[in-house]
Enzyme design. Structure first.
Site, short mmCIF file in Angstrom:
data_model
loop_
_atom_site.label_atom_id
_atom_site.label_comp_id
_atom_site.label_asym_id
_atom_site.label_seq_id
_atom_site.Cartn_x
_atom_site.Cartn_y
_atom_site.Cartn_z
N ILE B 200 0.83 -1.21 0.00
CA ILE B 200 0.00 0.00 0.00
C ILE B 200 0.86 1.27 0.00
CG2 ILE B 200 -1.99 -1.12 1.07
CD1 ILE B 200 -1.09 0.14 3.74
N PRO B 201 0.27 2.37 -0.41
CA PRO B 201 1.02 3.62 -0.56
C PRO B 201 0.97 4.50 0.69
CG PRO B 201 -1.15 3.91 -1.49
CD PRO B 201 -1.12 2.52 -0.90
N LYS B 226 2.42 -4.88 3.46
CA LYS B 226 3.60 -4.01 3.55
C LYS B 226 3.17 -2.56 3.41
CE LYS B 226 6.50 -2.21 0.69
NZ LYS B 226 6.80 -0.90 1.28
N PRO B 227 3.27 -1.79 4.49
CA PRO B 227 2.97 -0.36 4.40
C PRO B 227 4.09 0.38 3.67
CG PRO B 227 3.32 -1.05 6.70
CD PRO B 227 3.70 -2.19 5.83
N ALA B 228 3.82 1.61 3.28
CA ALA B 228 4.84 2.41 2.61
C ALA B 228 5.95 2.79 3.59
CB ALA B 228 4.22 3.68 2.04
N GLU B 229 7.17 2.95 3.07
CA GLU B 229 8.30 3.17 3.99
C GLU B 229 8.25 4.51 4.69
OE1 GLU B 229 8.46 2.83 0.74
OE2 GLU B 229 10.11 3.93 -0.20
N CYS B 334 -4.80 9.46 -5.65
CA CYS B 334 -4.75 8.85 -6.99
C CYS B 334 -5.94 9.30 -7.84
CB CYS B 334 -4.68 7.34 -6.90
SG CYS B 334 -5.89 6.66 -5.77
N GLN B 381 9.01 13.18 -2.95
CA GLN B 381 7.78 13.60 -3.62
C GLN B 381 7.81 15.10 -3.91
OE1 GLN B 381 5.74 11.69 -4.95
NE2 GLN B 381 4.34 13.27 -5.66
#
Lengths: 299, 522
Positions: B200-201, B226-229, B334, B381
């Site tokens: 996921i993001p 797995k979550p985003a880092e 998104c 980002q």
């Protein structure tokens, strides 16, 4: 003196016309059952479709999409019913063609019968699938929120090698029933029956380009369809695991919906006693998007 | 005239400029911005006292391990990475980095739980566990919202009013499906798929975890998430909730890490289903990587949504909708309405109103309850946003940015729009994933449809008009998965969400979303 018969040139069906391969290439198919050759010579020449043929077929399918998807569901059902009528009226020819490809008379007859019945099944499904797949969604706020199925566009099909007719019918009809258009690669083992089937399509009021059928080698043509950006999805029925993986990989460049199926020899495509064999909602919804619309409510 | 009235959201700045200038709208707007004062000028009356959400009762551990098989486990990798607050770059905690061995351990735990307990449990019992999670999230809503804002930079009013309530609602909604799957797919048997690997993001960390985990569990699957880092913390708090809800060990496993961890999860041989939300680029790589593997896949990828405003729309309402469409969550959405298609006849009026509205937006401390625009999620980002904005300037497009002061620390970008954008511009084609709007015009509904659909994406679209029939007409023709009429960015667990074309495939939410987590016969 016996009359010399006219032999038929077998051609691919693209954009509502019967065409040779632009490549000029061909392959030969011989009759396994020589008693059933009919007007055909023992060996016939079949177009060996090329990358360019695939691209032409995609263009025809793309151009046909807006018109076909905008037709009423009832009208699409009528056209599929008309197709069933055309198939029924040419049962003998279709049966003989399957026999030429090696089926027993009994098996050939059964396959043609099942193919006609399958066309009827989807003819009656065109105006039901929306009811089965739609929903009203109870969201909060001043919104009328609902979801409906929507066709994706051009879908490529690698038809199973066997059964040559029933496999083609079972894979492409659910896709067009919902408003998509199709580029199919016919069984290389028996392309003649596929061409005969296309002759039924041509006389069933189906607009040109809705179904396009190429003959040739799926291994050569299908990867080009998988890469083509105007192709929204691929449904591949092939025993060739390497080809299946290749289509899945190539399709990723445009986030294609790729479904692949191994086709074990014992895979059943028809069972008169079990209406879930070889047909059903699963075949229809594979290439449908869900569109959700939030409409305002107020005075 | 009207100019004396400071409350009049006047069209006066644009209209005279247009009349004297008489050239294309692009030129008139450019000249319209320079002279005079903004229509809304409250002077010092605009100053708000700070209203920060208190964070003293929220305890963030200095270090988080991996959540595998119901236990907190140190990573085989032995390494940890920091997670920071993007609004001031301070470190919040450090989290374990899962390597292939850790991922393998998590998948094994999920497989074990799937075979021994979860797939055998009656749906009604599964439902009760999921209801428990939903309830616990409501109880901890304040804590979750604060941590979400600290870790991700989004305004507290959004995490408090949108992210957390919706995440809890997703668990509540899907819990009820667990014992009703036979109604969802009438006449067909639905079987779970097995172990789902979910990636996921960072834009909606907890909400995306809920979107992924809730339907998977309801349908009888177990998960490795797995979550985003850059935003792992709320997923780890969710793991604690799973523990407290006494969810059987291994049903939910959380492995933290970056791209390599995600690749190990998607590529693991014993994962039956991969669900990914994130960029289209990474989605394509995952689709290619798992080709030939028989894994089921759903992708929820990028977008470049058109927000289409007709001249007959309630314009002030549309301004709010356009603002919400692109500046909600700093544009890290998104389905953001990143292309405004405005009917040419009202372009100048509308742009003037947008400028006035932009000047009132409050950028700053994400924990402040009055903040509209929080921090950009990460330096990476921010660099991407700056790069794309620079490309717009290099193309000679007219830029307007809200005149806000940016804090000296942290990652910030002011809400911005470009006028006179061509369909070929990079900022009209590429997903910016930031608070940057590209404004284009149209003259007829057909042209609006043509331009809206002229993108490789197809996630969402908005239509603003006073005519209901026109909304339906447009909705039929727009090639997008979600279409909002006179609203934007609305989400609900009962409403299927997902894209057409390169925005991915599969739906999340609603009855349709369940199909992503079951195998059906017939």
């Amino acid at each position: 003196m016996t009359r010399l018969s006219i032999t038929k040139a077998y051609k691919m069906y693209v954009g509502g016309a019967f065409v040779r391969s632009e490549s000029g290439r061909y392959f030969q198919v011989s009759a396994n059952d020589k008693s059933a050759t009919g007007a055909d010579p023992e060996t016939v020449n079949i177009p060996l479709g090329s990358r360019k043929d695939a691209r032409d077929a995609v263009l025809a399918a793309k151009n046909a999409f807006d018109g076909w998807s905008a037709r009423t569901a009832f009208n699409r059902g009528q056209i599929l019913y008309r197709l069933a009528e055309m198939l029924e009226s040419r049962r003998d020819e279709l049966t003989a063609s399957l026999q030429r490809a090696g089926l027993s008379a009994k098996d050939a007859e059964a396959e043609v019968g099942a193919s006609v019945d399958r066309a009827i099944f989807y003819a009656g499904f065109c105006d039901k699938l929306t009811a089965l797949l739609s929903s009203y969604n109870p969201v909060p706020g001043p919104h009328f929120d609902f979801s409906v199925p929507d066709p994706m566009g051009v879908i490529a099909v690698v038809a199973p090698a066997k059964p040559a007719l029933l496999g083609l019918v079972s894979t492409i009809l659910p896709i067009i029933a919902a408003g998509n258009t199709v580029v199919a690669i016919a069984s290389k083992d028996d392309p003649r029956t596929a061409v005969l089937f296309c002759e039924c399509l041509a006389t069933s009021d189906l607009p040109g380009g809705v179904i396009n059928v190429l003959t040739g080698d799926a291994k050569e043509i299908a990867p080009h369809l998988a890469k083509h950006r105007e192709v929204a999805g691929i449904d591949a029925w092939t025993e060739d695991a390497e080809l299946r993986a290749k289509l899945e990989a190539e399709g990723s460049d445009s986030v294609k919906r790729v479904t692949t199926h191994g086709t074990p020899v014992d895979l059943k495509w028809y069972d008169a006693a079990d209406p879930q064999v070889g047909q059903g909602l699963g075949f229809l919804e594979r290439f449908l998007e869900t569109k959700t619309i939030w409409h305002p409510v107020g005075v | 005239m009207d100019s004396a009235n400071p409350f009049h959201a006047s069209t006066g700045t644009a209209v005279p400029a247009n009349a004297t200038n008489g050239t294309s709208h692009g030129a008139s707007v450019a000249s319209g911005t320079s002279p005079g004062k903004p229509a809304l000028d409250f002077g010092a009356a605009w100053e708000y006292a700070p209203a920060p959400e208190a964070r003293d009762h929220v305890k963030i551990d200095p270090r988080y391990e991996l959540f595998i098989g119901g236990k907190w486990q140190a990573p085989a990798s032995g390494s940890y990475f920091p997670t920071i607050n993007p609004s001031d770059e301070s470190q919040l905690s450090e989290v374990a980095e899962a390597n292939e061995a850790d991922v393998d351990k998590a998948v094994k735990a999920a497989r074990h739980a799937y075979e021994k307990t979860w797939s055998k449990m009656p749906g009604a019992e599964r439902a009760k566990y999921i209801f428990r999670i939903a309830r616990a999230m409501q109880e901890k809503a304040r804590e979750l919202a604060i941590v979400e804002t600290l870790d991700g930079g989004k305004p507290i009013k959004e995490s408090r009013d949108v992210d957390v309530p919706l995440a809890s609602a997703h668990f509540f909604y899907h819990a009820g499906w667990a014992d009703k799957l036979h109604y969802a797919f009438q006449g067909r048997k639905a079987r779970p798929l097995g172990v789902a690997g979910q990636i996921i993001p960072w834009n909606f960390p907890l909400l995306m975890a809920a979107w992924k985990i809730a339907p998977a569990l309801a349908c009888g699957n177990t998960v490795v998430l797995k979550p985003a880092e850059t935003t792992p913390l709320t997923a780890l708090l969710l793991a604690k909730i799973c523990q407290e809800a006494e969810l059987p060990d291994g049903v939910v496993n959380i492995v933290t890490g970056a791209g390599k961890t995600g690749a190990a999860l998607a590529g693991h041989g014993d994962v039956d289903k991969v669900a990914f939300t994130g960029s289209t680029g990474v989605g394509k790589r995952i689709q290619r990587a798992i080709a030939g593997s028989k894994k089921r896949l759903t992708l929820e990828l990028g977008g470049k949504a058109a927000n289409i405003v007709f001249a007959d729309a309630p314009l002030d309402q549309a301004v709010e909708g356009v603002i919400n469409g692109i500046y909600f969550n700093q544009g890290h959405v998104c389905c953001a309405g990143s292309r405004l298609l405005i009917e040419e006849s009202v372009h100048d009026v509308f742009v003037a109103k947008l400028k006035d509205r932009l000047r009132t937006m409050r950028l700053g401390d994400p924990l402040d309850k009055n903040t509209d625009i929080g921090a950009i999620n990460s330096r990476m980002q921010l660099d991407r946003i700056k790069e794309l904005v620079a490309s717009g300037e290099e193309e000679g497009l007219d830029r307007f940015s809200a005149p806000c002061e940016l804090p000296s620390k942290g990652f910030w970008f002011p809400p911005t729009f470009f006028t006179g954008v061509a369909q070929t511009s990079r900022i009209a084609r590429e997903e910016i994933f930031g608070p940057v709007l590209s404004i284009l015009t149209f003259r007829t509904p057909d042209e609006a449809v043509e331009k809206a659909n002229n993108t490789m994406y197809g996630l969402s679209a908005g239509v603003w008009t006073d005519k209901g029939a026109k909304i339906f007409w447009m909705a039929q023709k727009l090639r997008a998965g979600v279409i909002w009429g006179n609203t934007f960015n609305k989400l609900d667990p009962s409403s299927p969400f997902g894209g057409y074309k390169e925005s991915g495939f599969g739906r999340e939410g609603g009855r349709q979303g369940l199909a992503s987590y079951v195998e059906l016969d017939g």
